[in-house]
Design an enzyme around this catalytic site. Structure first.
Site, short mmCIF file in Angstrom:
data_model
loop_
_atom_site.label_atom_id
_atom_site.label_comp_id
_atom_site.label_asym_id
_atom_site.label_seq_id
_atom_site.Cartn_x
_atom_site.Cartn_y
_atom_site.Cartn_z
N GLN A 240 -61.45 -117.15 1.96
CA GLN A 240 -61.61 -117.35 3.40
C GLN A 240 -60.27 -117.45 4.12
O GLN A 240 -59.34 -118.10 3.66
CB GLN A 240 -62.40 -118.63 3.69
CG GLN A 240 -62.79 -118.70 5.17
CD GLN A 240 -63.29 -120.06 5.60
OE1 GLN A 240 -62.56 -121.04 5.56
NE2 GLN A 240 -64.54 -120.12 6.06
N MET B 252 -62.97 -125.54 1.88
CA MET B 252 -62.49 -126.79 2.44
C MET B 252 -60.97 -126.85 2.32
O MET B 252 -60.42 -126.59 1.23
CB MET B 252 -63.13 -127.99 1.72
CG MET B 252 -64.63 -128.07 1.88
SD MET B 252 -65.38 -129.45 0.99
CE MET B 252 -65.33 -128.84 -0.70
N LYS C 171 -68.19 -117.31 8.78
CA LYS C 171 -68.73 -118.67 8.85
C LYS C 171 -68.55 -119.16 10.28
O LYS C 171 -67.44 -119.17 10.80
CB LYS C 171 -68.01 -119.61 7.88
CG LYS C 171 -68.60 -121.01 7.79
CD LYS C 171 -67.91 -121.83 6.71
CE LYS C 171 -68.60 -123.17 6.50
NZ LYS C 171 -68.48 -124.07 7.65
N CYS D 210 -63.97 -123.76 12.15
CA CYS D 210 -63.15 -124.97 12.09
C CYS D 210 -62.99 -125.56 13.50
O CYS D 210 -62.49 -124.88 14.40
CB CYS D 210 -61.78 -124.67 11.49
SG CYS D 210 -60.72 -126.15 11.36
#
Length: 447
Positions: free
Chosen positions: A78, A25, A146, A107
């Site tokens: 990440q 995050m 992801k 994202c």
């Protein structure tokens, strides 16, 4: 040389077959927060999403985002990237500090659109495949990805297979499309995740719709995924994976103790406290604590807010005072009292659209009434949006501090709105209105 382990060997031997995973995050999954989450059941964590270009240029950025410790493993770093060589260089610099490199392809925010990364790469399969293959070939640690899903399940499956064939060792599937964000977020599709899991032969992590511990169990059963990843649910309750709804001030204290041990930017700490205390700070009786959190600049300021919050709600928690939430307040619909960690539930997209329609209908009705009455907008009167921006400026102490020596006076056309003027202004300019002020500020900026 590619990693010596197969995807499943990596999953079992390096990552220890995790079931409960903390998401990467931005400005939120920093070391202190990861350690707090690990204490309450998180088995695998990610660094915050890192921009590969900035990472290779700025040492401070690298230090802040890669900070870790012995208790902070296994850990995946990440990156967002859209250039193979930049991505490789950043990954090379990080590989000794983590157990795998993850490519962010999920994202959906406007900054990702502007920078052309995250979910805004999902139509460029050739580029994505090149990046994944390069990292798989050149690094000693595996690459994972992801992603968000496409509306079409078959296309989502083909996307996942392409990533697997390119060398992806584990795939996190967020069951929402690129368009599902903000007020249009809605529910994640576990059917998409289930279909992807059935189609690939690498570990699959399910992401989306996790608010309580019961959701974790339902998600694993429904999707067949190997693990569950949480983001928003963790921010309001870092003990979600432990099936607990702890007192918000206990979580606040534990987190700030970790920040004291492993310093991070105060903006991160402030953001976490706002999330943990969200339901309390929405109550009118706690507005002063909300403002204190906004004004706080250091750990001592934040600790003082935690102390005051505990002092205020402890009599209710101990049953010494009866607790009756305001009938028209969101806290009245919570399953637990607001001083317990629990999720913030977004309004559904349908509710949001209905609200927008009502606002638009009300605005259209107001305009018709003005036209019928022959009323015209007085010259110099600002729109509602500009008035809101001015009011926000007046309430924001940080923005005020950046403007040297200023006072607040009342606008002579909208008496409930403070207007910022300089001490050096003439007496007559103290009677200025909002439109004149904006024009003056704009002229100064142009000059």
């Amino acid at each position: 040389m590619p990693p010596p382990l197969t995807p499943w060997e990596f999953w079992r031997q390096t990552l220890n077959s995790p079931k409960r995973i903390l998401a990467p995050m931005v400005d939120a999954s920093e070391l202190p927060w990861r350690l707090l989450s690990r204490k309450y059941g998180t088995e695998l964590a990610y660094t915050p999403m890192m921009n590969a270009g900035i990472f290779i240029r700025e040492p401070r950025y690298r230090r802040e985002h890669l900070e870790s410790c012995a208790e902070d493993r296994p850990l995946i770093a990440q990156f967002c990237a859209n250039d193979t060589e930049i991505f490789l260089k950043a990954a090379k610099m990080a590989e000794q500090h983590c157990d795998a490199i993850d490519l962010n392809l999920g994202c959906p925010q406007s900054i990702a659109k502007k920078g052309h990364y995250g979910a805004f790469l999902q139509d460029e399969w050739d580029l994505i495949s090149k990046m994944v293959k390069l990292i798989h070939r050149e690094l000693s640690v595996p690459i994972t990805c992801k992603v968000r899903v496409f509306e079409d399940i078959d296309k989502s499956i083909a996307y996942a297979k392409m990533l697997e064939e390119s060398g992806c060792y584990a795939l996190t599937v967020h069951g929402r499309t690129r368009e599902q964000k903000g007020p249009l977020t809605g529910l994640a599709s576990w059917k998409h995740i289930q279909a992807v899991k059935a189609a690939v032969n690498i570990p699959v992590i399910a992401n989306g719709n996790i608010q309580y511990w019961s959701d974790v169990e339902r998600c694993l059963e429904s999707t067949g995924a190997d693990a569950v990843m949480i983001a928003e649910g963790n921010l309001t309750n870092p003990a979600l994976f432990a099936n607990l709804q702890p007192l918000v001030w206990d979580m606040g204290k534990e987190y700030l103790d970790l920040v004291e041990r492993y310093p991070c930017p105060m903006s991160y700490a402030r953001g976490h406290l706002f999330k943990i205390f969200n339901h309390c700070l929405m109550l009118e009786e706690c507005f002063h604590l909300r403002q204190a959190l906004v004004d706080g600049t250091n750990l001592e300021d934040f600790k003082a807010v935690v102390v005051e919050l505990e002092k205020h709600f402890t009599p209710y928690q101990q049953g010494l005072k009866p607790w009756t939430p305001p009938a028209d307040h969101p806290s009245s619909r919570l399953p637990f009292p607001p001083w317990h960690c629990q999720p913030y539930v977004r309004p559904s997209p349908e509710e949001h659209k209905k609200k927008i329609q009502l606002i638009m209908a009300d605005e259209a009705k107001r305009k018709r009434e003005e036209e019928d009455n022959g009323q015209e907008k007085p010259e110099g009167v600002l729109s509602k949006n500009k008035l809101k921006k001015l009011a926000k400026l007046a309430r924001n102490p940080k923005k005020q501090a950046r403007l040297a020596r200023q006072d607040l006076v009342m606008c002579n056309q909208c008496s409930n709105l403070p207007v910022i003027i300089n001490h050096t202004a003439t007496e007559s300019s103290a009677n200025t209105n909002c439109a004149e002020l904006v024009a003056e500020k704009s002229a100064k900026l142009k000059n």
